[in-house]
Design a protein around this motif. Structure first.
Motif, PDB file in Angstrom:
ATOM      1  N   LEU A 140      47.150  42.024  51.590  1.00  0.00           N
ATOM      2  CA  LEU A 140      46.266  40.624  51.114  1.00  0.00           C
ATOM      3  C   LEU A 140      46.032  41.204  49.603  1.00  0.00           C
ATOM      4  O   LEU A 140      46.113  40.181  48.609  1.00  0.00           O
ATOM      5  N   ALA A 141      45.144  42.430  49.514  1.00  0.00           N
ATOM      6  CA  ALA A 141      45.341  43.294  47.640  1.00  0.00           C
ATOM      7  C   ALA A 141      46.931  43.067  46.699  1.00  0.00           C
ATOM      8  O   ALA A 141      46.273  42.609  45.906  1.00  0.00           O
ATOM      9  N   ALA A 142      46.962  43.547  47.793  1.00  0.00           N
ATOM     10  CA  ALA A 142      48.878  43.078  47.073  1.00  0.00           C
ATOM     11  C   ALA A 142      49.524  42.343  47.131  1.00  0.00           C
ATOM     12  O   ALA A 142      49.472  41.974  46.215  1.00  0.00           O
ATOM     13  N   GLN A 143      49.040  41.155  47.763  1.00  0.00           N
ATOM     14  CA  GLN A 143      49.901  39.494  47.322  1.00  0.00           C
ATOM     15  C   GLN A 143      48.738  39.290  46.451  1.00  0.00           C
ATOM     16  O   GLN A 143      49.215  39.158  45.848  1.00  0.00           O
ATOM     17  N   LEU A 144      47.707  38.436  46.527  1.00  0.00           N
ATOM     18  CA  LEU A 144      46.154  38.892  45.332  1.00  0.00           C
ATOM     19  C   LEU A 144      46.984  39.021  44.116  1.00  0.00           C
ATOM     20  O   LEU A 144      47.260  38.799  43.022  1.00  0.00           O
ATOM     21  N   ALA A 145      47.365  41.111  43.951  1.00  0.00           N
ATOM     22  CA  ALA A 145      47.684  40.685  42.909  1.00  0.00           C
ATOM     23  C   ALA A 145      48.736  40.869  42.657  1.00  0.00           C
ATOM     24  O   ALA A 145      49.063  40.176  40.956  1.00  0.00           O
ATOM     25  N   ARG A 146      49.899  40.857  42.848  1.00  0.00           N
ATOM     26  CA  ARG A 146      51.155  40.403  42.734  1.00  0.00           C
ATOM     27  C   ARG A 146      51.141  38.506  42.100  1.00  0.00           C
ATOM     28  O   ARG A 146      51.681  38.546  40.684  1.00  0.00           O
ATOM     29  N   SER A 147      50.576  37.653  42.810  1.00  0.00           N
ATOM     30  CA  SER A 147      50.187  36.428  42.625  1.00  0.00           C
ATOM     31  C   SER A 147      49.946  36.536  41.549  1.00  0.00           C
ATOM     32  O   SER A 147      50.726  35.676  40.855  1.00  0.00           O
ATOM     33  N   LEU A 148      48.726  36.880  41.353  1.00  0.00           N
ATOM     34  CA  LEU A 148      48.125  36.081  39.683  1.00  0.00           C
ATOM     35  C   LEU A 148      48.837  37.287  38.477  1.00  0.00           C
ATOM     36  O   LEU A 148      48.706  36.844  37.192  1.00  0.00           O
TER      37      LEU A 148
END
Lengths: 208, 248
Positions: free
Chosen positions: B39-47
């Motif tokens: 989740l943290a990786a996806q969040l950082a990447r999407s933003l």
């Protein structure tokens, strides 16, 4: 004469938004031109991210500037000009959203992105595409637009103000008229929604 | 640390929280929990993608179109102001005309009411010396005059003082037109009949009061003397009779 004009404009550009607005209130039209130049791209970007349509974003932006000019007398320097301008633009978007919710069949794009909508994988990128093939700007733009469009309407505004325009939570609360806690929770929900939309692409490891 | 707390903390770090202790705790949790790590990786990447997306710009002629629109708005606002001013002017004219018309109507109504008031007193404006009220008394046409009383004597008998040369109605109210110290108030005076009675009439008291108020002292004395004279004439002319004895 032209040199004088250029020098005046250069001087005006050194002034703050609030100083320029004071001059606009005194009937100085050139000061407003400087403000338009300063904010037209930022405001357009915000509006485009919100409505997802260039023509419409431009129309709303024009209306927002016209309103700001006509009601310049009502502007008080206790508030930041940018907050005031964003509030005008946001209210215009809200009015449009409200009128569209009454006639959703005319604007199918706007009728989507509600709570409880089933999450579908984003299909902008070709599924057979190799991960090494880099996504170009227009594809990235479409992905981003789709990601934002899938955020429910009530979360979208706060999210765009925060992640696109980088406004502080206090400013967002002032623009949207929401409480600070509500702004915070809405932004986090929107972030999560945006993440979910882009997750399949990220998981695929496609290079952006 | 639980997942819920870790995710809450994750959002805080996205907003720029700087706390080394909390960061360490979060990193430890992410190392243990793969769901939160993803989740943290996806969040950082999407933003990050969102921040890297090219900024959208309006069309090149946006400023020009806006300037035209502003000019239109300015002109329409000015035109609106001009029309508002014109409307205000015309409204003022209309107001003034209406006020004058209303004043004229009030004056006319007042005059009519005043005339009606005189008429109800039995006073008629006549051109000659013939007194219409005398005829009314004789025939009983005028309700305000007691017809049963005998009416004798000419109209001269009504004159308290001096000869009659003025309008008949002035004499009826007990005034003479000639020799009177001022005629201006004559119209406002009440009627005193030759039998000494004053016909009952609404507004009589106010008329008398009004008339006396506008009179000079000399005029008041003259007016009262005239009426006294009239009463004396009446007393001399008519001897009171016993109605019962006449019947017998």
């Amino acid at each position: 004469m032209f040199a004088d004009f250029s020098r005046d404009i250069a001087k005006l550009r050194e002034l703050t938004d609030e100083q320029l607005m004071l001059r606009v209130q005194q009937g100085h039209g050139a000061s407003f031109d400087v403000l338009v130049e300063r904010y037209k791209d930022r405001l357009f970007n915000y509006l485009y991210r919100l409505v997802g349509d260039r023509d419409e974003a431009e129309e709303i932006e024009q209306e927002a500037f016209v309103k700001a000019y006509i009601h310049a007398g009502k502007y008080k320097t206790i508030a930041k000009f940018s907050t005031w301008l964003y509030t005008i633009a946001t209210n215009l978007v809200r009015n449009r959203m409200r009128s569209r919710s009454r006639a959703p069949q005319l604007f199918p794009l706007w009728s989507r992105g509600h709570d409880g909508e089933e999450e579908k994988p984003i299909d902008i990128v070709d599924p057979d595409r190799s991960p090494e093939e880099k996504i170009n700007d227009s594809e990235l733009r479409e992905i981003i637009n789709e990601g934002i469009r899938r955020i429910p309407d009530k979360y979208r505004m706060s999210f765009v103000l925060r992640e696109v325009d980088h406004l502080s939570y206090e400013e967002i609360a002032a623009v949207t008229g929401l409480k600070l806690g509500t702004v915070r929770s809405r932004i986090n929900r929107a972030r999560n929604c945006f993440r979910k939309t882009l997750a399949p692409l990220i998981e695929k490891g496609i290079d952006f | 640390m639980r997942c819920r707390s870790a995710r809450k903390l994750l959002y805080q770090f996205l907003d720029g929280l700087e706390d080394d202790g909390k960061r360490l705790a979060l990193e430890q949790h992410l190392g243990r929990c793969s769901a939160c790590e993803t989740l943290a990786a996806q969040l950082a990447r999407s933003l990050d993608l969102l921040h890297r997306a090219p900024q959208e710009k309006p069309s090149e002629n946006f400023s020009w179109k806006l300037r035209l629109r502003l000019n239109e708005e300015r002109l329409s606002t000015e035109a609106q102001e001009v029309s508002q001013r014109a409307w205000l002017r015309s409204w003022n004219m209309r107001y003034a005309t209406s006020a004058v018309a209303a004043f004229a109507v009030i004056l006319a109504a007042g005059w009519i009411a005043y005339r009606a008031g005189i008429g109800s007193l039995g006073i008629e404006r006549t051109s000659g010396d013939t007194d219409r009220w005398s005829t009314d008394v004789a025939t009983g046409a005028n309700e305000s005059i007691p017809a049963s009383k005998p009416v004798t004597g000419s109209s001269d008998a009504l004159r308290p003082v001096g000869p009659s040369t003025g309008a008949g109605w002035q004499r009826n109210v007990g005034l003479v037109s000639e020799g009177a110290p001022g005629r201006g108030n004559a119209q406002a005076l009440p009627q005193v009949l030759d039998d000494g009675s004053i016909p009952a009439n609404r507004g009589l008291d106010s008329m008398v009061t009004r008339a006396l108020e506008t009179m000079t002292t000399e005029q008041k004395i003259w007016y009262l003397r005239g009426n006294i004279q009239l009463l004396e004439n009446h007393l001399q002319r008519y001897q009171p009779t016993e109605p019962d004895s006449n019947r017998r």
